[in-house]
Design a protein around this motif. Sequence first.
Motif, PDB file in Angstrom:
ATOM      1  N   CYS A  43       0.839  -1.204   0.000  1.00 33.04           N
ATOM      2  CA  CYS A  43       0.000   0.000   0.000  1.00 33.04           C
ATOM      3  C   CYS A  43       0.871   1.249   0.000  1.00 33.04           C
ATOM      4  CB  CYS A  43      -0.976   0.005   1.180  1.00 33.04           C
ATOM      5  SG  CYS A  43      -0.279   0.501   2.766  1.00 33.04           S
ATOM      6  N   THR A  44       0.292   2.345  -0.427  1.00 32.19           N
ATOM      7  CA  THR A  44       1.072   3.582  -0.520  1.00 32.19           C
ATOM      8  C   THR A  44       1.506   4.095   0.850  1.00 32.19           C
ATOM      9  OG1 THR A  44      -0.983   4.861  -0.619  1.00 32.19           O
ATOM     10  CG2 THR A  44       0.042   4.263  -2.721  1.00 32.19           C
ATOM     11  N   GLU A  45       0.718   3.837   1.894  1.00 31.11           N
ATOM     12  CA  GLU A  45       1.118   4.266   3.240  1.00 31.11           C
ATOM     13  C   GLU A  45       2.352   3.498   3.715  1.00 31.11           C
ATOM     14  OE1 GLU A  45       0.117   6.835   5.174  1.00 31.11           O
ATOM     15  OE2 GLU A  45      -1.130   7.423   3.473  1.00 31.11           O
ATOM     16  N   CYS A  46       2.431   2.190   3.452  1.00 30.00           N
ATOM     17  CA  CYS A  46       3.621   1.420   3.833  1.00 30.00           C
ATOM     18  C   CYS A  46       4.835   1.852   3.013  1.00 30.00           C
ATOM     19  CB  CYS A  46       3.370  -0.081   3.683  1.00 30.00           C
ATOM     20  SG  CYS A  46       2.440  -0.783   5.064  1.00 30.00           S
ATOM     21  N   GLN A  47       4.597   2.223   1.762  1.00 29.86           N
ATOM     22  CA  GLN A  47       5.703   2.738   0.950  1.00 29.86           C
ATOM     23  C   GLN A  47       6.245   4.033   1.565  1.00 29.86           C
ATOM     24  OE1 GLN A  47       4.114   3.058  -3.027  1.00 29.86           O
ATOM     25  NE2 GLN A  47       3.785   0.854  -3.191  1.00 29.86           N
ATOM     26  N   LYS A  48       5.350   4.907   2.018  1.00 32.40           N
ATOM     27  CA  LYS A  48       5.785   6.153   2.660  1.00 32.40           C
ATOM     28  C   LYS A  48       6.486   5.878   3.981  1.00 32.40           C
ATOM     29  CE  LYS A  48       2.092   8.962   0.719  1.00 32.40           C
ATOM     30  NZ  LYS A  48       0.837   9.665   1.043  1.00 32.40           N
ATOM     31  N   GLN A  49       5.867   5.015   4.808  1.00 31.22           N
ATOM     32  CA  GLN A  49       6.413   4.747   6.142  1.00 31.22           C
ATOM     33  C   GLN A  49       7.797   4.120   6.059  1.00 31.22           C
ATOM     34  OE1 GLN A  49       6.606   1.341   7.924  1.00 31.22           O
ATOM     35  NE2 GLN A  49       7.817   2.549   9.319  1.00 31.22           N
ATOM     36  N   SER A  50       7.993   3.204   5.126  1.00 31.70           N
ATOM     37  CA  SER A  50       9.279   2.517   5.017  1.00 31.70           C
ATOM     38  C   SER A  50      10.266   3.257   4.124  1.00 31.70           C
ATOM     39  CB  SER A  50       9.065   1.098   4.463  1.00 31.70           C
ATOM     40  OG  SER A  50       8.612   1.157   3.114  1.00 31.70           O
ATOM     41  N   ALA A  51       9.763   4.271   3.404  1.00 35.08           N
ATOM     42  CA  ALA A  51      10.581   4.986   2.408  1.00 35.08           C
ATOM     43  C   ALA A  51      11.190   3.980   1.435  1.00 35.08           C
ATOM     44  CB  ALA A  51      11.657   5.840   3.078  1.00 35.08           C
ATOM     45  N   SER A  52      10.370   2.990   1.068  1.00 35.16           N
ATOM     46  CA  SER A  52      10.828   1.899   0.214  1.00 35.16           C
ATOM     47  C   SER A  52       9.654   1.398  -0.630  1.00 35.16           C
ATOM     48  CB  SER A  52      11.401   0.777   1.087  1.00 35.16           C
ATOM     49  OG  SER A  52      12.000  -0.219   0.305  1.00 35.16           O
ATOM     50  N   TRP A  60      -2.315  -5.597  -0.773  1.00 35.13           N
ATOM     51  CA  TRP A  60      -2.390  -4.319  -1.472  1.00 35.13           C
ATOM     52  C   TRP A  60      -1.517  -4.331  -2.726  1.00 35.13           C
ATOM     53  CZ3 TRP A  60      -6.178  -1.010  -0.810  1.00 35.13           C
ATOM     54  CH2 TRP A  60      -6.900  -1.071   0.386  1.00 35.13           C
ATOM     55  N   THR A  61      -1.550  -5.450  -3.433  1.00 35.77           N
ATOM     56  CA  THR A  61      -0.736  -5.590  -4.645  1.00 35.77           C
ATOM     57  C   THR A  61      -1.184  -4.644  -5.755  1.00 35.77           C
ATOM     58  OG1 THR A  61      -2.101  -7.442  -5.400  1.00 35.77           O
ATOM     59  CG2 THR A  61      -0.088  -7.976  -4.146  1.00 35.77           C
TER      60      THR A  61
END
Length: 135
Positions: A28-37, A113-114
Amino acid sequence: MHQEGGCQCGALRISVAPGPSSLYVCHCTECQKQSASAFGISLAVPREVLTVTKGEPKSWTRLTDSGRRLRCLFCPTCGSRVWHEPAENPQSARIKGGALDSPPDLSDAIHIWTKSQLAGIEIPASARQFPGEPD
């Protein structure tokens, strides 16, 4: 399997007793933001097996892509996210994969969230996958 982990600076440490668990790779986009990955990694465990052994986390709550609320716990010194607790299910914890001292094996991870996964990320064909939040 007993596991230890903590934040980046070492001020917040946790212990995870053996128990049932599931490993998720969230795109998901939130996990991408949180992990910066490209994705986030979470080890889902019963909250009762997670113990804070050093320090005291700070928390904040946010809405998820599925409309639920997620309590995010992090180190007040370095800001590293260590685990999440679904507000609707406080008996459950999602430990961030990077917070564990021994990195998790992603071979059997469930990918969620693929529909938001970044281009170029290849998910093993044998992996369980969900376009959004699984039930």
